[in-house]
Design a protein around this motif. Structure first.
Motif, mmCIF file in Angstrom:
data_model
loop_
_atom_site.group_PDB
_atom_site.id
_atom_site.type_symbol
_atom_site.label_atom_id
_atom_site.label_comp_id
_atom_site.label_asym_id
_atom_site.label_seq_id
_atom_site.Cartn_x
_atom_site.Cartn_y
_atom_site.Cartn_z
ATOM 1 N N GLN A 1 -39.426 -61.891 -7.108
ATOM 2 C CA GLN A 1 -40.725 -62.160 -6.496
ATOM 3 C C GLN A 1 -40.746 -61.922 -4.988
ATOM 4 O OE1 GLN A 1 -43.475 -62.838 -8.200
ATOM 5 N NE2 GLN A 1 -42.341 -62.809 -10.137
ATOM 6 N N THR A 2 -39.638 -62.150 -4.306
ATOM 7 C CA THR A 2 -39.646 -62.091 -2.856
ATOM 8 C C THR A 2 -39.652 -60.654 -2.355
ATOM 9 O OG1 THR A 2 -38.513 -62.855 -0.870
ATOM 10 C CG2 THR A 2 -37.132 -62.096 -2.665
ATOM 11 N N PHE B 1 -36.571 -65.853 -7.863
ATOM 12 C CA PHE B 1 -36.778 -65.625 -6.434
ATOM 13 C C PHE B 1 -36.563 -64.158 -6.067
ATOM 14 C CE2 PHE B 1 -34.718 -65.242 -2.250
ATOM 15 C CZ PHE B 1 -35.759 -65.668 -1.432
ATOM 16 N N CYS B 2 -35.511 -63.547 -6.597
ATOM 17 C CA CYS B 2 -35.208 -62.148 -6.264
ATOM 18 C C CYS B 2 -36.262 -61.194 -6.809
ATOM 19 C CB CYS B 2 -33.835 -61.769 -6.812
ATOM 20 S SG CYS B 2 -32.472 -62.589 -5.980
ATOM 21 N N ALA C 1 -33.403 -69.932 -10.990
ATOM 22 C CA ALA C 1 -34.178 -69.979 -9.751
ATOM 23 C C ALA C 1 -33.892 -68.772 -8.867
ATOM 24 C CB ALA C 1 -33.878 -71.276 -9.002
#
Length: 323
Positions: free
Chosen positions: A222-223, A219-220, A215
């Motif tokens: 995509q954000t 997240f890293c 996760a």
């Protein structure tokens, strides 16, 4: 619109009416004309503005405006190529090529780091599985804690060496050997700690750790939030975690506040998850801070330490919950 007095005289009028030659500041007939005015958006620049023909009485040369649809000679044409002139199209190609090369180098660096990390995690969780399932090995590591403390000292020494000596190319084989020693020592430590817990708690901690790591990685990637600027906050969190750990060790030695151990483990798991986010974004690049593509051993080392520490803290929580 332009008034009649502002329009220049024709060639025939200039020949038959010498009075135009007597205008103030105008050179005599036949003398070379001064150079045309420079290109600047000042009043009197264009023929439709009063005062253009009044700058010294100079007439525009015929080569200045070759014809309709052509730009004035000697004037640079504005382009959309980020400051590159239209006369140098190869500069834009070089810029795009350099950006593409930088991206490909970064992608190769990420693949190399995750390849090393995969090998490290495979070794670590294999050792943990042996220490958990094989009863003879479990009893051996529990009976001889001196081996655990020896591995802890080796872990600290090798970790300090790898942090201080960040990947010069001439030391690449040495760094790789040190990384292998570090992985074996940390794997023995994690396996020894796991041997004190039930098999169910160990597998639960492994599953939660894998879920958290996947996760965080997604997240890293995509954000757009930059966590690399939060290094100071993470240093403060690490110092607080160390202080809480010391207080917890002292309190638990007197059998006070038994739930404090679970609280400390939860805080540790959160702090190392934030460190995993931070180090992953350093790896990806395109942020305020980034790891050099030559420091792939340091990148794999930082991610490996974060993941194993997350596992150990979650193991403490799951172990206490199963008991």
């Amino acid at each position: 619109m332009t008034s009649k007095s502002d329009t220049p005289p024709s060639y025939e009028e200039a020949l038959h009416h010498p009075k135009f030659d007597q205008s103030p500041g105008q050179p005599p007939y036949g003398a070379p004309l001064p150079s045309p005015p420079s290109y600047s958006p000042s009043p009197g620049m264009f023929p439709s503005q009063p005062g253009y023909w009044g700058h010294g009485g100079a007439y525009p040369q015929s080569s200045m405006y070759p014809g309709p649809g052509f730009s004035p000679a000697g004037i640079a044409i504005p382009t959309l190529s980020a400051g590159l002139h239209a006369s140098n199209p190869g500069d834009m190609e070089d810029l795009i090529s350099s950006q593409w090369d930088s991206t490909s180098i970064r992608h190769a660096f990420i693949r190399k780091v995750y390849f090393i990390l995969t090998i490290q995690l495979a070794v670590t969780f294999s050792v943990i599985s042996v220490f958990t399932f094989v009863d003879s090995v479990k009893m051996f590591v529990i009976s001889y804690p001196v081996i655990y403390w020896t591995s802890y000292v080796v872990f600290l020494l090798v970790y300090c060496i790898l942090i201080c000596c960040k990947e010069p190319r001439r030391r690449f084989p040495l760094n790789l050997v040190l990384l292998g020693i570090f992985t074996v020592a940390f794997s023995y430590m994690a396996g020894t700690i796991s041997s004190y817990y039930e098999t169910k708690a160990v597998f639960l901690a492994m599953g939660i750790t894998a879920t958290v790591c996947v996760a965080v990685t997604v997240f890293c990637f995509q954000t757009k939030v930059d966590f690399t600027s939060c290094g100071g906050f993470l240093c403060i969190a690490a110092v607080l975690l160390m202080i809480i750990g010391i207080v917890t060790a002292v309190v638990l030695s007197f059998q006070y506040v038994p739930w404090l151990h679970m609280l400390y483990a939860a805080i540790g798991a959160i702090v190392y998850t934030l460190f995993l986010v931070y180090n992953t974004q350093l790896l990806i690049g395109n942020r305020e801070l980034a790891i050099s593509p030559e420091e792939y051993i340091y990148g794999a080392l930082s991610l490996y330490v974060d993941i194993v520490n997350i596992f150990l803290f979650i193991l403490q929580i799951s172990g206490a919950a199963t008991e």
